[in-house]
Enzyme design. Structure first.
Site: not given
Lengths: 65, 464
Positions: B80, B150, B174
């Site tokens: 990420k 996210s 997330s």
């Protein structure tokens, strides 16, 4: 005006929430529903419960970048 | 030779890499080719490592010399965009000017590299990990729908089988929300199990790092590589790290499954409820004891997590607020960062008191059960651009609905996994969530793997 919005207005005034007027209105409006949830939490009696935060006099190691 | 090797699990790939019947170069090149062919429309990656092919050459050299570093050796992994990397820029999802992050490897990236993984690129995320939609990434099962967030780029990349593993971070769900919405496995380990050093903070006491993968076993292999005490993360704990892969292929003898009937079943889509009830029946028929329970304090959880997350985020971004850098943030994130000043000190501490009380109540429950089972998300992937969704008989904001079932395990810091458990009538994945006692990832993995092996959900792929 709801209790939560009124609370947020008063708080914003007290802390000198120095946003331009249009942003201030937007932030307070967006906070209304969240404020209701936080108000619910305030009603809970947890006086005898230690918060999940532990103070230590030792230096905290960590990633300080 | 393995066809489309990037679409295969680590359990399939690792023996072939070790035996030399598959090269890391072929595997990484396949992943890069799939990204080139498919990611133009998915938009799950923000950056690719220029030296991915060279990293694979080096891995092959090691493998041929007999220096096998473990199951991740030669495997392409994405991270990420809030994980710092030495060889790629970090943006944490923001395009705001005046925000810069150092060029060095986060602790997890360093551990992945040490385990032989090839870091092929960085995945898209919602700005500063606030929110749960990850624009403009699309859900591979239906490109008109969100991937969740996210860590939405990681969810979409794994679901589209671009890479077997992508790392995520989880502050209120997330990792698990995109895993659920995209039909992948995602595990949030216990708070303190995996170092967050070098991951851009969102909320210090809620942030967790963990993998999204094709299978439960693959996530176990990643946990083996990234767990352990790290003095650079003040939340890191010196807990013994077992071999998480030892829980794979084990029976669920004497497992007691708790089902928390309040909060987790208050308001879900009908297809989600039906899939979870099927999973409960599966465990019962397999010999597990099912125990229904309630956790009344969860009624106060949303206020608590908002108080902590808003305060923390505003504290972290204080300099950006002062300098006006927030004007470059996306509107919704700027609003949340500015809003944190409205959370008072007593509100924040009350939220931390609530956590203590909730952890105590959950510990009492875990005296009688081994895992708590429920849905990961009350709804399946919703259309891009919708801010209000229909859940049950009510309209609800996506922010409130989508993390309702995941944030309790962030407040309590407990290990929790999401794995696919079916599809709704529109063909969208549904996630099953299992949580366990602190530092008992083994039980989570054992129970999840047992379910996964008895179903074929992991073998279904979106048409990309």
């Amino acid at each position: 005006m709801s209790d939560a919005t009124l609370d947020a207005e008063k708080l914003a005034e007290a802390i000198g929430f120095d946003l331009e007027p249009s942003r201030r209105v937007a932030v307070l409006a967006a906070f209304a529903d969240i404020g209701k949830e936080i108000r619910k939490l305030r009603a809970l009696d947890l006086a005898d419960v230690h918060p999940a935060v532990v103070f230590s006099p030792l230096i905290v190691e960590g990633d300080h970048d | 030779m393995i066809d489309e090797p990037a679409t295969r699990s680590i359990a399939d790939l690792a023996p072939a890499l070790k035996a030399g019947t598959l090269s890391s170069v072929d595997l990484v090149d396949d992943a890069l080719a799939r990204i080139a062919a498919l990611d133009g429309s998915l938009e799950s990656f923000v950056c690719l490592a220029a030296d991915a092919h060279d990293q694979a050459i080096a891995a092959d050299k090691d493998l041929r010399s007999g220096r096998w570093r473990g199951p991740l050796h030669g495997i392409p992994v994405a991270v990420k965009d809030n994980y710092l990397t030495a060889d790629m820029p970090t943006r944490a999802g923001t395009e705001a000017r005046g925000i810069d992050f150092p060029r060095r490897d986060s602790a997890v990236v360093a551990k992945l590299r040490a385990a032989g993984a090839i870091i092929v690129g960085k995945t898209r995320m919602h700005e500063f990990a606030w929110g749960n939609v990850t624009p403009p990434t699309k859900n591979p099962w239906d490109r008109t729908r969100v991937p969740g967030g996210s860590s939405g780029g990681s969810g979409a990349a794994v679901a589209a089988r671009l890479v077997p593993v992508a790392m995520g971070s989880d502050t209120g769900g997330s990792i698990r929300i995109p895993a659920s919405l995209c039909g992948t496995v995602g595990i949030k380990p216990t708070f303190g199990r995996v170092s967050r050093a070098g991951i851009v903070p969102h909320s210090w006491s809620l942030d967790h790092a963990g993998p999204l993968s094709y299978t439960v076993a693959d996530s176990a292999h990643v946990l083996n590589a990234i767990s352990g005490r790290d003095p650079a993360d003040p939340g890191s704990r010196a807990a013994a790290a077992p071999d998480f892969a030892s829980a794979i292929g084990q029976p669920i003898t004497a497992l007691t499954v708790g089902v928390c009937r309040n909060h987790f079943f208050d308001r879900n889509q009908a297809d989600v409820d039906a899939a979870i009830e099927n999973a409960i029946r599966f465990y019962a028929q397999a010999g597990a004891m099912i125990l229904e329970l309630e956790l009344p304090l969860l009624a106060y959880g949303l206020g608590a997590i908002f108080a902590i997350e808003l305060s923390s985020s505003t504290a972290y971004h204080a300099k950006s607020l002062e300098r006006g850098v927030v004007a470059g943030f996306t509107d919704d994130v700027r609003l949340l960062v500015e809003m944190g000043r409205l959370v008072t000190g007593p509100d924040y501490l009350k939220a931390e008191q609530l956590r203590t009380a909730l952890i105590a109540d959950i510990a009492k429950v875990f005296a009688d059960v081994d895992v708590i089972l429920g849905p990961t998300s009350p709804l399946t992937a919703w259309p891009i651009g919708e801010w209000t969704v229909r859940v049950g008989a009510e309209d609800e904001s996506v922010l409130a609905a989508s993390w309702r079932l995941t944030y309790p395990w962030n407040l309590a810091g407990l290990p929790a996994i999401s794995l696919p458990c079916g599809f709704d009538r529109q063909g969208l994945p549904i996630g099953l969530q299992l949580a366990a006692r602190p530092f008992d990832e083994l039980t989570v993995i054992r129970a999840a793997d047992f379910y996964e092996r008895a179903h074929d959900w992991k073998d279904r792929r979106p048409s990309v």
